[in-house]
Every structure is written in structure tokens, then in C-alpha cells.
Design an enzyme around this catalytic site. Structure first.
Site, PDB file in Angstrom:
ATOM      1  N   GLY A  78       0.789  -1.220   0.000  1.00  0.00           N
ATOM      2  CA  GLY A  78       0.000   0.000   0.000  1.00  0.00           C
ATOM      3  C   GLY A  78       0.824   1.273   0.000  1.00  0.00           C
ATOM      4  O   GLY A  78       2.027   1.275  -0.270  1.00  0.00           O
ATOM      5  N   LYS A  89      10.821   7.682   5.865  1.00  0.00           N
ATOM      6  CA  LYS A  89      11.740   7.491   6.999  1.00  0.00           C
ATOM      7  C   LYS A  89      13.179   7.311   6.519  1.00  0.00           C
ATOM      8  O   LYS A  89      14.126   7.740   7.194  1.00  0.00           O
ATOM      9  CB  LYS A  89      11.315   6.295   7.850  1.00  0.00           C
ATOM     10  N   ILE A 224       2.814  15.285   7.922  1.00  0.00           N
ATOM     11  CA  ILE A 224       3.479  15.015   6.645  1.00  0.00           C
ATOM     12  C   ILE A 224       4.209  16.255   6.142  1.00  0.00           C
ATOM     13  O   ILE A 224       5.331  16.175   5.633  1.00  0.00           O
ATOM     14  CB  ILE A 224       2.467  14.509   5.598  1.00  0.00           C
ATOM     15  N   ALA A 363      -0.855   3.951  10.152  1.00  0.00           N
ATOM     16  CA  ALA A 363      -0.597   2.573   9.736  1.00  0.00           C
ATOM     17  C   ALA A 363      -0.781   1.597  10.889  1.00  0.00           C
ATOM     18  O   ALA A 363      -1.385   0.530  10.725  1.00  0.00           O
ATOM     19  CB  ALA A 363       0.822   2.459   9.167  1.00  0.00           C
ATOM     20  N   HIS A 487      20.500   2.875  33.131  1.00  0.00           N
ATOM     21  CA  HIS A 487      21.266   4.129  33.110  1.00  0.00           C
ATOM     22  C   HIS A 487      22.606   3.914  32.393  1.00  0.00           C
ATOM     23  O   HIS A 487      23.267   2.902  32.626  1.00  0.00           O
ATOM     24  CB  HIS A 487      21.536   4.592  34.548  1.00  0.00           C
TER      25      HIS A 487
END
Length: 509
Positions: A78, A89, A224, A363, A487
């Protein structure tokens, strides 16, 4: 009706399987090709192979359903995998590396470089390699889980039938017990502005520009718009986002976080014109574009000239030619398919999920809906709490949130308390020299229960999942504050913010 295995074997003997390479280490997907007079029998037919559709198809097959997934495009995945979440990304990550190397960041870390050059073609190639591997991965998962992939445009031609029209005009009929619509969304057009995906582009075109524009105007400073605008700003473009609203980051973002986010982006060179509307755009003879703007409330007109205009005003459900009207399924005023809590339309065996139904167009929201919808078909419980669905903006720094914002709590009249912790006081952020931002926790005043988490800073998209888990299971701020966090890690900032919310003070700030 012929049995599934009999149809499969019959077609294999007649040579109607077409092995299509999908670029994943030599593996092949095996779509089923039959003549129109040989319908496929299925328990579940999914229309669309985006995050909601492909996940639902795999889950259905895992639950023992004979499953077909119809996809109109050549590749699976899709919008998200092909021209959305995944390629963006790749560019966001790589443009951040370039920005660090090209600016003074590397030098301040003792990394000296004589020359940094951008190879945009190579950057786009890396993006495409990632996309190809992941879309091919879905094809492999379909094969592994025995999901039948039919390549074609799916239309519901009866309450128990879907017909897929292929690129060559041929058709494939699927007789099915259940139908799941997962056709996603498409770019919302801007009235009077024609997108050519060359110089006037949607998010799709913005992922494949051939060169870095000198000047770019982005219509919309939502998720976006700021993500893609920041990509090209980091690569050298002069970017201005024009936003009708008075803040950046879109719907749902906490206003305190939004203001700090805008400040950081502006410091990086990203420009904003808020409370401003675009009234038109004209392409000139030299190829440049004049964008006409004015105050949202009306006023003096202004023109901004740019090389590329990016239209990012949102997305709308994609329901074209699905056959809904013939079935009597009416859309709501926003073009969405009405469903009940089990994702059933007015026809009980026809379901819909993802961007075509109400809720955020995300998504991961579609994935969750796909899984629980199919589990519901199998007789299982159906539960999703949309308050626990996180949102992420993948700029640098990232922004992420889940649950209620301060503005929502005030509007709903809920008494709350706030705990904050800046990344400037976090040891890992200090060692990384990446200290912009903070963690903000909202807790219920009377019960200490976590109501919302808002994060601006490095790793926000990963950290927000701890907050989503806390919300889903009704954790208190004290619950999180008393969990030992490793840590030095960025996630210690999350613990410290919960300490501040629960006890009134953090330790390290």
C-alpha cells in the site's frame, strides 16, 4: 464448488502460475491466476494490501481461514510501504546524517571532514532498496502463510463475491464468506491547484524529486508537511510551510510541545507562516510557481515564489469503484465507511478497517484493527482503545504523544497534574550532544492515573510505546516512576517526568 487444493493443483498442471521475483534474496511470490469461469473459493477476501490489509490477511490465514488478498498495484504494502511511511523514513534518516555532516555538528564532536557532497541519486537508491526488501518481504509472508495474492482492482459484486479486474482487462471472481475492505486513503487535492508530481507535488512526488529545490513552499504544517519539508530543508532547500491553523504538528499535538517544536525547527532554518491560507498557485513561464497567500481571517494578499510546491493538506478515504452504492452502503459526510465496534458495515459479513473508517489515519491503527477484526470473525473478542494509539512525527528531534493533551483535558473538565523533565538534564542526551526537548506527563489529580504522555526529543517515537503500554493497562504515574530504568538511557527522562507528576519533583532536575 471445487476444493481449494483441487483448484490449485488443476491450475498448476495447466501452467497458470506466474513466478514473480520480488527482490528478497531470490524468493518468489506465487499469485494465483485463473480464468473468469473458475472462481476462487475463500473464507476471507481482503481488498487492499497496505498495513491494515496485509496484516489482516496473514492473521486470517494463521487462524485457519482460506484467505485471498487483492491488490491493485504491482507491489504489496500500500501507500505506507511504497510511497509513504517507509520511504519517507529513509529520507528523514539520511537527510539528518547529511545535515549533521554538512553543518558544524560533526566538527564539534571532533570529526573533521574536508568536503561533504550530496549524492541524491544514491540516497534515493538506498530508499528504494529498503522499500523493495519490505514489499518483497510481504510477498514472502503471503507465501509462507498461504495467503493467495490476486493482482487487480477489487470490486464487491455481491455480498459474498469480489471481482478483481487485472491490468490486461481480465477478471478473477472470488466467492467468499467474508469481505474486508482495507483500501486506505489518497491525497486530498487542493481546490484550484493541479498536482503534476513534477514541480507541484504531493507527498508521493516529494519522495522522488530529481534535485534539491532552491525554494520550496509546503501547504500544511501537519505531520506530513513538517516531515517532508524538513527532509528538503536539511538537504539545502529554503523551505516555508504555510499553515491555516495557528500551530505546527497537526491535530492532537499538545500546544506546549508544538510551540517548542516550532522553535527548534525554526532554529534549524525551517520557516513558517501560521494562521495563513493559500488562495492559489500559478506556474510561470520560467517554471517557477507563484503561491498566493493571505491571513486566514482575510487581509492583504502576498505572493511567495518557489521552485517546488508541496501540497500536504491531508488524506481522504479511498473508496472509488468498490461497489458500495450497489450494496446500499452509504458513506458518512467525510467519505468514510460506517462500521460497528466489530468493524461490520450494514452488511454483517462485509467489514472495513484503516483509513476508510473513522479514527486517525495511521498505519499502526490499521494494523491493530486488521488483527482484531479478523479475530472477531473467528469468534474472538474485539477491543481497541483509540486513546492508546500513539502518534509520531519523525523529524529531528522527533515528536510523539499518546492519550490526552492538556487542551483536551481542560475541554473535558478533567482535573490533572503535570510532570515535566527536559532532555538537557538527561545524561544520555548530554553525552550525545542532543538535548533539545522534554517529556511531559499528564496524570489524573485524584487517582494519579496516566492520562497522556507528550515527548519532544531524541528517540521520542520509541519512548512513546512505554507510555502506550501504561495507558492500555491503566498504570499510575507512580507505577512508572518506581520501575527501574537502565542508566544512562534516554528513557530515564520518561521515568523522571512521571516522578515529577506523581511526587511533585524529579530527581535530576
Amino acid at each position: 464448488m471445487q476444493s481449494w487444493s483441487r483448484v490449485y493443483c488443476s491450475l498448476a498442471k495447466r501452467g497458470h502460475f506466474n513466478r514473480i521475483s520480488h527482490g528478497l534474496q531470490g524468493l518468489s511470490a506465487v499469485p494465483l491466476r485463473t480464468y473468469a469461469d473458475q472462481p476462487i473459493d475463500a473464507d476471507v477476501t481482503v481488498i487492499g494490501s497496505g498495513p491494515g490489509g496485509y496484516v489482516a490477511a496473514i492473521k486470517a490465514a494463521q487462524l485457519g481461514f482460506k484467505t485471498v488478498c487483492i491488490e491493485k498495484n504491482e507491489t504489496l504494502g500500500g501507500t505506507c510501504l511504497n510511497v509513504g511511511c517507509i520511504p519517507s523514513k529513509a529520507l528523514l534518516n539520511n537527510s539528518h546524517y547529511y545535515h549533521m555532516a554538512h553543518g558544524k555538528d560533526f566538527a564539534s564532536r571532533g570529526i573533521e571532514m574536508s568536503e561533504v557532497r550530496l549524492n541524491l541519486d544514491k540516497m534515493m537508491e538506498q530508499k528504494s532498496t529498503a522499500v523493495k526488501a519490505l514489499t518483497g518481504g510481504i510477498a514472502h509472508l503471503f507465501k509462507q502463510n498461504k495467503v493467495v495474492h490476486v493482482n487487480g482492482y477489487g470490486k464487491i459484486t455481491g455480498k459474498n463475491q469480489v471481482t478483481a479486474t487485472k491490468a490486461d482487462g481480465g477478471t478473477q471472481v472470488i466467492d467468499t464468506k467474508n469481505i474486508l475492505i482495507a483500501t486506505g486513503s489518497e491525497v486530498t487535492p487542493f481546490p484550484g491547484i493541479t498536482i503534476d508530481e513534477d514541480t507541484i507535488v504531493s507527498s508521493t512526488g516529494a519522495l522522488s524529486l530529481k534535485k534539491v529545490p532552491e525554494k520550496m513552499v509546503v501547504i500544511g504544517a501537519g505531520v506530513i508537511g513538517v516531515e517532508l519539508g524538513s527532509v528538503w530543508q536539511r538537504l539545502g532547500a529554503d523551505v516555508t510551510a504555510v499553515e491555516f491553523l495557528g500551530h505546527v504538528g497537526g491535530v492532537g499535538i499538545d500546544m506546549e510541545i508544538s510551540k517548542n517544536f516550532q522553535r527548534i525547527l525554526q532554529k534549524q532554518g525551517f520557516k513558517f507562516k501560521l494562521n495563513t491560507k493559500v488562495t492559489g498557485a500559478t506556474k510561470k513561464s520560467d517554471g517557477k510557481i507563484d503561491v498566493s497567500i493571505e491571513a486566514a481571517s482575510g487581509g492583504k494578499a502576498e505572493v511567495i515564489t518557489c521552485d517546488v510546491l508541496l501540497v500536504c493538506i491531508g488524506r481522504r478515504p479511498f473508496t472509488k469503484n468498490l461497489g458500495l452504492e450497489e450494496l446500499g452502503i452509504e458513506l458518512d459526510p467525510r467519505g468514510r465507511i460506517p462500521v460497528n465496534t466489530r468493524f461490520q458495515t450494514k452488511i454483517p459479513n462485509i467489514y472495513a478497517i484503516g483509513d476508510v473508517v473513522a479514527g486517525p489515519m495511521l498505519a499502526h491503527k490499521a494494523e491493530d484493527e486488521g488483527i482484531i477484526c479478523v479475530e472477531g470473525m473467528a469468534g474472538g473478542a474485539v477491543h481497541i482503545d483509540y486513546n492508546c494509539v500513539p502518534s509520531v512525527i519523525y523529524t529531528h528531534p522527533e515528536v510523539a504523544w499518546v492519550g490526552k493533551s492538556e487542551e483536551q483535558l481542560k475541554e473535558e473538565g478533567i482535573e490533572y497534574k503535570v510532570g515535566k523533565f527536559p532532555f538537557a538534564a538527561n545524561s544520555r542526551a548530554k553525552t550525545n550532544a542532543d538535548t533539545d526537548g522534554m517529556v511531559k506527563i499528564l496524570g489524573q489529580k485524584s487517582t494519579d492515573r496516566v492520562l497522556g504522555a507528550h515527548i519532544l526529543g531524541p528517540g521520542a517515537g520509541e519512548m512513546v510505546n512505554e507510555a502506550a503500554l501504561a495507558l492500555e493497562y491503566g498504570a499510575s504515574c507512580e507505577d512508572i516512576a518506581r520501575v527501574c530504568h537502565a542508566h544512562p538511557t534516554l528513557s530515564e527522562a520518561f521515568r523522571e517526568a512521571n516522578l515529577a507528576a506523581s511526587f511533585g519533583k524529579s530527581i535530576n532536575f
